[in-house]
Design a protein around this motif. Structure first.
Motif: not given
Length: 138
Positions: A40-48, A115-118
Motif C-alpha cells: 500500500x506504500x503507506x504507514x499510519x500512526x497515532x501520535x499523542x 505517511x504516503x508514498x513510503x
C-alpha cells in the motif's frame, strides 16, 4: 464509548511508546496502527503530544496527511505562520515540504499521521524547533 460514570471516553487507540527525544521537544507518544506497508506504500500512526511538546522540523519524501482527533495543536511550514489545529482538521503535506507540528502550550494534542508514498521514504528529520519559533503563534 461510555465510561462507568457516563462520560465519553475520548481514547480511541493506546497511547503508544515514548517518541525519541532526538526528534521531539517534550513528551510525545507514537502507536503505529499500520507499519510501513510495501504494497500500500503507506504507514499510519497515532501520535499523542503532551502540552507544549512538538517534533523537530522535518520533511516527508512521499508526503503526509494529519487528521486531528483530540486537543489543540500547531502546524507550521517553513516561511509561513503557525496554523492552529483543532479536532476535525486535516492537513495535507506535500512531499519535501519542511514543517513541524505539535501541541499548543496549554493542551494535549493527538493526530493520526498517514505517511504516503513510503516507497520514496518516510521522514527526514532536521533541526529542533526553537522556543522563539514555537512561541511565534499570533
Amino acid at each position: 464509548m461510555k465510561t462507568s460514570d457516563n462520560q465519553i471516553n475520548e481514547t480511541i487507540f493506546p497511547k503508544g511508546d515514548l517518541a525519541p527525544a532526538a526528534y521531539f521537544t517534550g513528551n510525545a507518544y507514537v502507536k503505529m496502527l499500520v507499519p510501513n506497508d510495501p504494497i500500500l506504500n503507506t504507514a499510519v500512526g497515532n501520535v499523542v503530544f503532551e502540552a507544549g511538546a512538538r517534533n523537530n522540523w522535518h520533511t516527508h519524501p512521499g508526503g503526509q496527511i494529519l487528521i486531528v482527533t483530540h486537543g489543540t495543536g500547531y502546524y507550521q511550514e517553513v516561511g509561513k505562520p503557525i496554523q492552529l489545529l483543532q479536532v476535525g482538521d486535516v492537513v495535507n503535506i506535500q512531499p519535501e515540504v519542511k514543517h513541524w507540528h505539535g501541541a499548543a502550550p496549554e493542551s494535549e494534542f493527538t493526530h493520526i499521521a498517514i505517511s504516503t508514498n513510503t516507497h520514496s521514504g518516510i521522514v527526514d528529520w532536521l533541526e529542533p524547533v526553537t522556543d522563539e519559533e514555537y512561541n511565534s503563534f499570533k
